[in-house]
Design an enzyme around this catalytic site. Structure first.
Site, PDB file in Angstrom:
ATOM      1  N   ASN A 294       4.015  -2.414 -12.095  1.00  0.00           N
ATOM      2  CA  ASN A 294       3.716  -0.985 -12.005  1.00  0.00           C
ATOM      3  C   ASN A 294       3.687  -0.485 -10.567  1.00  0.00           C
ATOM      4  OD1 ASN A 294       1.360  -2.519 -11.498  1.00  0.00           O
ATOM      5  ND2 ASN A 294       0.021  -0.866 -12.137  1.00  0.00           N
ATOM      6  N   LYS A 295       3.606  -1.389  -9.590  1.00  0.00           N
ATOM      7  CA  LYS A 295       3.503  -0.990  -8.190  1.00  0.00           C
ATOM      8  C   LYS A 295       4.808  -0.402  -7.646  1.00  0.00           C
ATOM      9  CE  LYS A 295      -0.799  -2.259  -7.685  1.00  0.00           C
ATOM     10  NZ  LYS A 295      -1.877  -1.290  -7.406  1.00  0.00           N
ATOM     11  N   ASP A 296       5.912  -0.593  -8.360  1.00  0.00           N
ATOM     12  CA  ASP A 296       7.164   0.064  -7.958  1.00  0.00           C
ATOM     13  C   ASP A 296       6.968   1.569  -7.860  1.00  0.00           C
ATOM     14  OD1 ASP A 296       8.386  -2.392  -8.034  1.00  0.00           O
ATOM     15  OD2 ASP A 296       9.804  -1.895  -9.628  1.00  0.00           O
TER      16      ASP A 296
ATOM     17  N   ALA B  36       5.010   2.539  -4.627  1.00  0.00           N
ATOM     18  CA  ALA B  36       5.789   2.239  -3.416  1.00  0.00           C
ATOM     19  C   ALA B  36       6.841   3.314  -3.181  1.00  0.00           C
ATOM     20  CB  ALA B  36       6.450   0.867  -3.540  1.00  0.00           C
TER      21      ALA B  36
END
Length: 348
Positions: A48-50, A53
């Site tokens: 989910n950090k895409d 970022a």
């Protein structure tokens, strides 16, 4: 002659978001209600950090904070770092990461493979300790000319990314039928952003955070007290905190459920074997929270439509929860969680 079109994407960043909702079956068959996994591990960077970022980097570009030749610096347990490194490759920035030693060897090797400069910092020190990954990232930012510090724990764009993307996706995918969201809380950006959006659509939706034993989040939510006595080492990565991130908006969270390292590890392995979804440690923690709340007869009934965030991919934990040797070393095979005979034979 008509020129044929080629269906393609300009780069990997265009694949971020619009992750599928997958019905859970075997792991929840004894529970009341319907359960769906938001498969964030299907993002191109496998987490989910895409989303954060890309959003943070592009906002910094839009505001002319990030310029060609700059260096992007971040504090990470691994997933955000990977996503930032991926964005930096495409956009032409240098990437420097301060990483907790709690992070799996797999994650650290992946970050270096993506061209990031990685500083591994002790994971079990106070947040204000100069050796902590928070302080190391700040020091590097001060030392490296032309650097931009993402600072996901105190960057409101973290929460905004999920308010703008993940929340609307879940609302649309469930046709507004969602009654409960269950999500691990680390920086709090995911649960706060989704929670804020869902509650703007329906105040009755319950937002349930998953916390770790050894973390301060649950007690702070319930008492507004930061209790250092709550802090002690634990193994789950990307879940819980020894500080209070400003990106955690407690007003959108109805309840925190604490889970153990051991139960979460086994729950992740169960998801993989029962659902065919190869998920990470925090996904197991989220399912474990669902299991505990069902056992307590809290929150869920036959009409519940529960969305559980599965944050990242199991490939990042091959040397940890998917290693029988590591599980044995942690004492995670016991009377409650038996080791199968094949695994015992392999370890011998």
């Amino acid at each position: 002659m008509t020129k044929k079109t080629i269906e393609s994407h300009d780069n990997v960043l265009e694949l971020i978001g619009n992750t599928p909702l997958i019905k859970l079956n075997e792991t929840v068959k004894e529970f009341q209600g319907r359960y769906y996994a938001k498969a964030e591990f299907t993002n191109p960077g496998h987490s989910n950090k895409d989303r954060i970022a890309l959003h943070i980097v592009e906002e910094a570009e839009r505001k002319n904070i990030l310029k060609p030749g700059n260096t992007v610096i971040e504090t990470t347990s691994g997933n955000t770092g990977f996503s930032i490194a991926m964005a930096c490759i495409i956009k032409g920035y240098q990437c420097v990461l301060a990483v907790s030693s709690k992070s799996s060897r797999d994650k650290i090797d992946m970050l270096r493979a993506m061209g990031a400069e990685v500083y591994v910092c002790p994971g079990h020190v106070k947040a204000d300790d100069p050796r902590s990954y928070y302080q190391v990232a700040k020091r590097l930012h001060n030392e490296i000319k032309g650097s931009v510090y993402i600072n996901q724990y105190f960057n409101e764009l973290n929460t905004e990314a999920h308010f703008l993307t993940t929340g609307p996706e879940i609302w649309q995918q469930t046709s507004g039928q969602i009654t409960h969201l269950v999500a691990a809380s680390g920086t709090g950006g995911t649960i706060s952003g989704i929670g804020r959006y869902l509650k703007s659509k329906n105040q009755n939706i319950k937002i349930i955070g998953v916390d770790a034993y050894g973390s301060v989040l649950k007690k702070f939510h319930e008492t507004s007290e930061f209790d250092e006595n709550e802090i002690y080492p634990y193994r789950i990565e990307g879940l819980g905190k020894n500080l209070i991130p400003s990106t955690t908006h407690f007003e959108y969270i109805d309840h925190f459920e604490k889970v153990t390292d051991e139960d979460s590890a086994h729950s992740a392995r169960e998801i993989t074997k029962s659902e065919g979804l190869f998920v990470g440690y925090t996904s197991g923690a989220a399912l474990q929270a669902v299991r505990q709340l069902n056992q307590q007869n809290q929150f869920f009934d036959k009409d519940s439509v529960v969305v559980v965030i599965f944050c990242d991919h199991g490939s990042r934990y091959m040397s940890k929860i998917y290693s029988d040797q590591w599980m044995k070393e942690q004492g995670f095979f016991d009377a409650n969680h038996l080791q199968d005979e094949k695994a015992i034979e392999y370890i011998k």
